[in-house]
Write an enzyme that holds these catalytic residues in place. Structure first.
Site, mmCIF file in Angstrom:
data_model
loop_
_atom_site.group_PDB
_atom_site.id
_atom_site.type_symbol
_atom_site.label_atom_id
_atom_site.label_comp_id
_atom_site.label_asym_id
_atom_site.label_seq_id
_atom_site.Cartn_x
_atom_site.Cartn_y
_atom_site.Cartn_z
ATOM 1 N N LEU A 102 -1.130 -6.168 14.715
ATOM 2 C CA LEU A 102 -0.155 -5.224 13.249
ATOM 3 C C LEU A 102 -0.620 -5.652 12.278
ATOM 4 C CD1 LEU A 102 3.684 -4.902 14.497
ATOM 5 C CD2 LEU A 102 1.571 -4.148 15.749
ATOM 6 N N LYS A 106 15.230 -5.564 6.645
ATOM 7 C CA LYS A 106 15.324 -4.235 7.461
ATOM 8 C C LYS A 106 16.297 -4.509 8.411
ATOM 9 C CE LYS A 106 10.374 -3.681 7.795
ATOM 10 N NZ LYS A 106 9.094 -3.470 9.142
ATOM 11 N N ASN A 129 14.136 0.757 8.329
ATOM 12 C CA ASN A 129 11.964 0.883 7.543
ATOM 13 C C ASN A 129 12.767 2.007 6.569
ATOM 14 O OD1 ASN A 129 11.467 2.639 8.950
ATOM 15 N ND2 ASN A 129 9.425 1.986 8.148
ATOM 16 N N ALA A 150 9.371 -6.572 13.037
ATOM 17 C CA ALA A 150 7.593 -5.619 13.964
ATOM 18 C C ALA A 150 8.308 -5.933 15.662
ATOM 19 C CB ALA A 150 6.808 -6.307 13.530
ATOM 20 N N MET A 173 1.327 -1.297 -0.112
ATOM 21 C CA MET A 173 -0.251 -0.208 0.284
ATOM 22 C C MET A 173 1.321 0.851 0.015
ATOM 23 S SD MET A 173 -3.225 -0.465 0.387
ATOM 24 C CE MET A 173 -3.613 -1.877 -0.586
ATOM 25 N N ASP A 210 9.116 2.257 12.288
ATOM 26 C CA ASP A 210 7.785 1.183 13.093
ATOM 27 C C ASP A 210 7.832 2.070 14.327
ATOM 28 O OD1 ASP A 210 7.376 0.065 10.180
ATOM 29 O OD2 ASP A 210 9.201 -1.404 10.737
ATOM 30 N N THR A 261 11.747 -3.065 3.711
ATOM 31 C CA THR A 261 10.313 -3.986 3.525
ATOM 32 C C THR A 261 11.232 -5.675 4.077
ATOM 33 O OG1 THR A 261 8.285 -4.074 4.686
ATOM 34 C CG2 THR A 261 9.110 -4.601 2.076
HETATM 35 P P1 NAP Z 1 8.914 -11.184 9.615
HETATM 36 O O1 NAP Z 1 10.277 -10.612 10.446
HETATM 37 O O2 NAP Z 1 8.892 -12.544 9.046
HETATM 38 O O3 NAP Z 1 8.506 -11.753 11.268
HETATM 39 C C1 NAP Z 1 7.868 -12.856 11.612
HETATM 40 C C2 NAP Z 1 6.740 -13.381 13.134
HETATM 41 O O4 NAP Z 1 6.064 -14.080 13.371
HETATM 42 C C3 NAP Z 1 8.417 -14.266 13.562
HETATM 43 O O5 NAP Z 1 8.332 -13.991 15.145
HETATM 44 C C4 NAP Z 1 7.730 -15.600 12.889
HETATM 45 O O6 NAP Z 1 8.678 -17.105 14.399
HETATM 46 C C5 NAP Z 1 6.745 -15.330 13.563
HETATM 47 N N1 NAP Z 1 5.872 -16.463 12.691
HETATM 48 C C6 NAP Z 1 6.107 -16.868 11.549
HETATM 49 N N2 NAP Z 1 4.899 -17.561 11.082
HETATM 50 C C7 NAP Z 1 4.649 -18.334 12.113
HETATM 51 C C8 NAP Z 1 3.677 -19.650 12.732
HETATM 52 N N3 NAP Z 1 2.957 -20.332 12.171
HETATM 53 N N4 NAP Z 1 3.554 -20.004 14.143
HETATM 54 C C9 NAP Z 1 4.099 -19.112 15.271
HETATM 55 N N5 NAP Z 1 4.730 -17.882 15.010
HETATM 56 C C10 NAP Z 1 5.088 -17.531 13.747
HETATM 57 O O7 NAP Z 1 8.411 -10.052 10.012
HETATM 58 P P2 NAP Z 1 7.659 -9.064 10.174
HETATM 59 O O8 NAP Z 1 8.385 -7.956 9.927
HETATM 60 O O9 NAP Z 1 7.760 -8.920 12.513
HETATM 61 O O10 NAP Z 1 5.918 -8.872 9.962
HETATM 62 C C11 NAP Z 1 5.362 -9.727 11.473
HETATM 63 C C12 NAP Z 1 3.931 -8.736 10.581
HETATM 64 O O11 NAP Z 1 3.528 -7.809 11.118
HETATM 65 C C13 NAP Z 1 3.434 -9.088 9.132
HETATM 66 O O12 NAP Z 1 2.295 -9.089 9.834
HETATM 67 C C14 NAP Z 1 3.446 -7.639 8.662
HETATM 68 O O13 NAP Z 1 2.947 -7.663 7.875
HETATM 69 C C15 NAP Z 1 3.106 -6.819 10.347
HETATM 70 N N6 NAP Z 1 3.219 -5.272 10.443
HETATM 71 C C16 NAP Z 1 2.890 -4.450 9.966
HETATM 72 C C17 NAP Z 1 3.011 -3.677 10.710
HETATM 73 C C18 NAP Z 1 1.854 -2.104 9.978
HETATM 74 O O14 NAP Z 1 2.672 -1.051 10.094
HETATM 75 N N7 NAP Z 1 1.407 -2.602 10.852
HETATM 76 C C19 NAP Z 1 4.786 -2.668 10.040
HETATM 77 C C20 NAP Z 1 5.977 -3.975 9.850
HETATM 78 C C21 NAP Z 1 5.070 -4.929 10.704
HETATM 79 P P3 NAP Z 1 9.100 -17.414 14.143
HETATM 80 O O15 NAP Z 1 10.920 -17.108 14.742
HETATM 81 O O16 NAP Z 1 9.445 -18.720 15.031
HETATM 82 O O17 NAP Z 1 9.829 -17.693 12.504
#
Ligand code: NAP
Length: 279
Positions: free
Chosen positions: A219, A72, A93, A134, A22, A108, A68
């Site tokens: 989030l 990051k 970011n 995040a 977006m 963030d 992203t």
């Molecule tokens: P990331 O670095 O890939 O981290 C993902 C996290 O989720 C890891 O801790 C991972 O655990 C866990 N996870 C993934 N699949 C899982 C499952 N099946 N069961 C349990 N835990 C699971 O991603 P990120 O950047 O932190 O983003 C995470 C979320 O935040 C996304 O949905 C993203 O869209 C959202 N976000 C939103 C904003 C906003 O502005 N609203 C900003 C940033 C991020 P493991 O370490 O065990 O793999």
């Protein structure tokens, strides 16, 4: 047709895969609304091409970039400088030029706190689900606000332990998460996101119904109401999705790049409408 001789500036987002971000909609709308001669594009950059892309971006008239997943953290050593808030969050970011230096920042943390501060309620204990990029920003934000009782949990326990040590917070095994007492619960995992994971949730609904109501903060912003938020709301908890965070972090990037404020309510409505219409 003549090409106007107006300096134009180029911005964009790097990530992989980029999916349907977006961010181009938000920034291009802002440029047009405020009469800025600039454009914002999506640049899908595979992890093995990141160093090459940054090298090329330095030679091209690119004035700033959003960063992203999965870049990051990987982008940090490729920069000339990193702001203290990006250093604290352990991730970048936003890229911009500061006195000719390609600099990494993190909006963030600001984005996460913006709606939380607007809620105006204090929380005694927080549970953070997930330990990815995040979660880093969320823990940096909560500890910067002076919150002492914070627990992090993650499927991969090692990642949670590293974060807990880094921010001086508590860590519990993923299997133990339902036993944690918290009045602020933050989902930073992708469980519940539109697509394959939409029917999933990181917490059993009984978690919410078995303790005094607090605030559940997801989030995720697509869908607007995840199963996690629906089950919290059904148990009387207040809920917040990731839309305000997304708009606030983007508006902060816009301010860094152009020194101008995006009208928050209008920007929020733009993204909410686009999400609702499936754009
Ligand atoms: P990331 O670095 O890939 O981290 C993902 C996290 O989720 C890891 O801790 C991972 O655990 C866990 N996870 C993934 N699949 C899982 C499952 N099946 N069961 C349990 N835990 C699971 O991603 P990120 O950047 O932190 O983003 C995470 C979320 O935040 C996304 O949905 C993203 O869209 C959202 N976000 C939103 C904003 C906003 O502005 N609203 C900003 C940033 C991020 P493991 O370490 O065990 O793999």
């Amino acid at each position: 047709m003549t090409t106007p001789r107006i300096p134009r500036q180029l911005y964009g987002i790097i990530g992989y895969p980029l999916g349907h971000s977006m961010s181009p909609l938000l920034h291009n709308w802002g440029f047009e609304l405020l009469g800025e001669q600039a454009a914002y594009m999506a640049f899908p950059v595979a992890p093995e091409k990141l160093a090459e892309f940054i090298c090329c971006a330095r030679m091209l008239p690119v004035s700033g970039l959003s960063v992203t997943i999965p870049h990051k953290q990987a982008v940090m050593p490729l920069l000339d400088a990193v702001t203290p808030r990006a250093q604290a969050a352990g991730a970048v970011n936003t890229l911009f030029y500061d006195d000719g230096k390609l600099t990494g920042d993190n909006t963030d943390v600001y984005g996460f706190l913006h709606p939380l501060d607007s809620c105006g309620t204090a929380h005694a204990a927080a549970l953070v689900l997930g330990a990815g990029g995040a979660a880093n920003a969320v823990l940096a934000a909560l500890t910067a606000r002076g919150m002492c009782n914070v627990t992090v949990t993650n499927r991969n326990g090692d990642r949670a332990r590293i974060l807990a040590e880094r921010f001086g917070v508590r860590c519990v095994a993923w299997e133990e998460r339902h036993a944690v007492d918290a009045d602020l619960v933050v989902n930073t995992t992708p469980l519940g996101m539109a697509g394959d994971r939409q029917a999933q949730t990181p917490l059993d609904p009984a978690f919410f119904s078995s303790r005094p109501a607090g605030l559940a903060y997801d989030l995720i912003y697509n869908p607007a109401q995840t199963f996690f938020l629906a089950s919290a709301q059904a148990a009387g908890w207040r809920v917040l999705n990731g839309l305000d965070m997304f708009v606030a972090q983007g508006a902060e990037q816009f301010r860094i790049w152009r020194g101008r404020e995006l009208p928050f309510a209008q920007a929020r409505a733009l993204i909410a409408d686009a999400l609702a219409s499936g754009c």
